[in-house]
Scaffold this active site. Structure first.
Site, mmCIF file in Angstrom:
data_model
loop_
_atom_site.group_PDB
_atom_site.id
_atom_site.type_symbol
_atom_site.label_atom_id
_atom_site.label_comp_id
_atom_site.label_asym_id
_atom_site.label_seq_id
_atom_site.Cartn_x
_atom_site.Cartn_y
_atom_site.Cartn_z
ATOM 1 N N HIS A 178 -7.958 -7.442 -3.535
ATOM 2 C CA HIS A 178 -8.979 -8.391 -3.979
ATOM 3 C C HIS A 178 -10.037 -7.621 -4.773
ATOM 4 C CE1 HIS A 178 -6.978 -11.385 -1.612
ATOM 5 N NE2 HIS A 178 -7.064 -10.631 -0.534
ATOM 6 N N ARG B 71 -11.582 2.967 6.810
ATOM 7 C CA ARG B 71 -12.003 2.749 8.204
ATOM 8 C C ARG B 71 -10.799 2.230 8.961
ATOM 9 N NH1 ARG B 71 -14.808 -1.081 9.596
ATOM 10 N NH2 ARG B 71 -16.293 -0.353 11.143
ATOM 11 N N GLN C 13 -3.501 3.866 -0.681
ATOM 12 C CA GLN C 13 -2.464 3.358 0.239
ATOM 13 C C GLN C 13 -2.871 1.959 0.674
ATOM 14 O OE1 GLN C 13 0.067 4.284 2.766
ATOM 15 N NE2 GLN C 13 -0.464 2.436 3.882
ATOM 16 N N THR C 14 -1.954 1.005 0.564
ATOM 17 C CA THR C 14 -2.300 -0.347 1.019
ATOM 18 C C THR C 14 -1.058 -1.090 1.492
ATOM 19 O OG1 THR C 14 -3.325 -2.445 0.392
ATOM 20 C CG2 THR C 14 -2.162 -1.280 -1.341
ATOM 21 N N ARG C 15 -1.274 -1.997 2.460
ATOM 22 C CA ARG C 15 -0.205 -2.910 2.895
ATOM 23 C C ARG C 15 -0.690 -4.351 2.798
ATOM 24 N NH1 ARG C 15 -2.727 -2.691 8.138
ATOM 25 N NH2 ARG C 15 -1.936 -4.663 8.940
ATOM 26 N N ALA D 175 -4.618 2.456 8.991
ATOM 27 C CA ALA D 175 -3.335 2.185 9.663
ATOM 28 C C ALA D 175 -3.504 1.853 11.138
ATOM 29 C CB ALA D 175 -2.373 3.367 9.499
#
Length: 568
Positions: A199, A288, A193-195, A291
């Site tokens: 990199h 960590r 999950q990423t927003r 969200a």
């Protein structure tokens, strides 16, 4: 036997023929035009992403979710999915009635059978779901200052999915992903999950997570609503596509998730796990401060760094998706590779660039080393984030009538135009009233509409690389914050409080407005019969008494220079 994560899950859509009939029926029903967040929620309700929900929560389910993270029947569900509407709309709707749910263009997406209508205790919702009734939290601010006052609950019948014109090949429903996994024979799938852009550290982290879980990898970025100020999803998806060829095609897939995040930390992590389970994933990487929305009003983190991981672990079996720990990856110079920070021996040279440092380098046009990111990702980011002195920005003056806002703003505009380089526009309160808001009065509601119109125009100017100078009274904190969020999506927002006292403003009052307000001839006059909520942390505070205009304008210019927005 088919793996449980690959069995199709229930969707709320009707057949094509039924949908065509329902469209005709729904056209006669009372209609609610959905907000951007509600469109995201409805899409995931209809396609099964929010399974087992059958619609927007009714009152019993809502109260149970807020208090216990469970639906009224005991099923684990951590996030209130509610249809918030205005009091005016709710007053026309009775339980038992059907309504049509339309997108902002008026297209009917679904019908909803209203079972409940109630006014929620929003302070309690904020406290229980987000951990604090603190408007520094974007979702709490939304709850109090954007969301409608009344909630409607009831099951929905899906007529058609919202239309997305962007990245269509990358958008998959839960059942489309499950069918894809089934076709390829994938049985274990770990979701990332990423927003944020990816990199090199993220690439290494996802490689390791998939290897440790002996699973395939689904990169599953959120492209609905994220945190105000995040990089727009168009740029992020281009960055993801630039990185995809670094992953083995046979074991990695990317799909976009049209989710409206709430930034609810621990509860959000559990919610993300359930959503990923519905999309056919067996594992999920939990980071960590997963969200987390950043700092609260006291300048402390809203959630502890491992709160989300602990809550996810506690409910892991019920979620039906196993947690994979997010390892903090650092670059070890001597070995020219990324390794988990807790595995690096003493004496090694560890290199790392924080998100803040990355933004600074982008803003100032500084080098971003190849060990940190991929050149093609940096190139995409530079397209969207040129150096600060090439970006658009807004200077927003606020203060009482007669405080000197317009005079200083005019002086600022002249100085910026003298410097040249970017088109500069002054959005003066009186001129905007004349040309954009001539039909509005001075009630709180109308003042808010007027300021938001100014904010919208300023955001468009900022987005297109210009300088917007605004000089309205803007008496309310919540409205100024809404304008800040609108503008910070595209560039910098510099709030200038022209802190002239009421007494001084009355002395300067050439138009005699204060006198009329004191006599009760002007109603709702800011500073006399209507409050002015002073900015607590403006970028610049100007004391104008005994100070000339040129000096005040110079103070603002010095601030712009220190922020890198204009050249020295």
């Amino acid at each position: 036997m088919t793996a449980p994560n690959l069995v199709p899950i229930p969707e709320l859509f009707v057949s094509y023929d039924s949908a065509e009939k329902l469209k005709v029926e729904a056209a006669q029903l009372p209609s609610w035009d959905l907000t951007a967040r509600q469109v995201c929620d409805l899409e995931l309700l209809m396609n099964g992403g929010f399974n087992p929900l059958k619609g927007f929560l009714g009152k019993d389910d809502y109260e149970s979710v807020v208090e216990n993270m469970r639906l009224a029947d005991g099923t684990l569900w951590p996030m209130p999915i509610t249809l918030d509407v205005s009091e005016e709309f709710a007053s026309k709707i009775e339980p038992g009635q059907d309504i049509a749910l339309r997108d902002p263009e008026g297209v009917i997406l679904a019908m909803m059978s209203v079972t409940d209508s109630w006014e929620p205790n929003k302070a309690n919702e904020a406290e229980k779901v987000f951990g604090a009734d603190d408007v520094a939290h974007p979702a709490v601010n939304y709850l109090h200052n954007t969301a409608g006052k009344i909630y409607l609950g009831g099951p929905v019948t899906g007529i058609q999915q919202p239309v997305h014109y962007d990245f269509r090949a990358r958008r998959n429903t839960p059942n489309e992903l499950r069918a894809f996994f089934r076709k390829l024979g994938w049985r274990k799938i770990v979701a990332f999950q990423t927003r944020n852009p990816l990199h090199r550290a993220h690439q290494e982290l996802t490689f390791r997570a998939a290897r440790e879980a002996q699973a395939n990898l689904l990169i599953h970025p959120v492209v609905g609503l994220t945190k105000p100020g995040d990089i727009d999803h168009f740029t992020r998806v281009r960055c993801y596509e630039a990185v995809l060829d670094q992953y083995p095609a046979a074991t990695t897939e990317m799909s976009l998730l049209n989710l409206a995040m709430r930034m609810a930390g621990p509860r959000e992590a559990v919610w993300h796990g359930i959503i990923r389970r519905n999309h056919g994933c067996t594992h999920m990487i939990v980071g960590r401060d997963h969200a987390g929305p950043g700092k609260n009003s006291a300048g402390e983190d809203f959630y502890g760094p491992y709160d989300a991981q602990e809550l996810f672990k506690k409910y892991q079996d019920e979620i039906g998706c196993e947690m994979v720990d997010f390892k903090h990856m650092v670059y070890v110079q001597e070995r020219a590779q990324y390794e988990p920070a807790d595995e690096v021996e003493e004496g090694m040279t560890v290199l790392n660039i924080s998100g803040t440092e990355l933004r600074r380098r982008l803003q100032e046009g500084l080098e971003i080393p190849e060990w940190f990111s991929f050149p093609n990702v940096v190139a995409e980011l530079r397209k969207t984030k040129p150096p600060r002195d090439k970006q658009g920005f807004t200077v927003f003056f606020t203060g009482l009538s007669g405080s000197g806002k317009s005079t200083i703003a005019n002086a600022m505009m002249v100085k910026l135009m003298e410097m040249g380089g970017r088109p500069t526009t002054l959005l003066d309160g009186d001129l905007v009233r004349k040309h954009l808001s001539s039909e509005l009065g001075f009630s709180k509601e109308h003042r808010d509409i007027n300021i938001k119109r100014i904010g919208y125009v300023a955001s468009e100017i900022t987005k297109n690389g210009g300088i917007a100078i605004c000089a309205p009274i803007a008496p309310y904190t919540a409205t100024r914050r809404a304008v800040r969020e609108m503008i910070e999506a595209y560039g910098s927002f510099v709030e200038v409080h022209v802190a002239t006292s009421v007494e001084e403003c009355e002395k300067r009052d050439r138009k005699g407005l204060y006198k009329l307000a004191r006599e009760g001839k002007i109603k709702e006059f800011t500073g006399i019969s209507d409050p002015y909520e002073e900015p607590q942390n403006p970028e610049v505070r100007l004391e104008t008494e005994g100070t000339d205009v040129d000096y005040c304008a110079q103070q603002v210019l010095l601030k712009l220079e220190s922020m890198g927005l204009i050249g020295a």
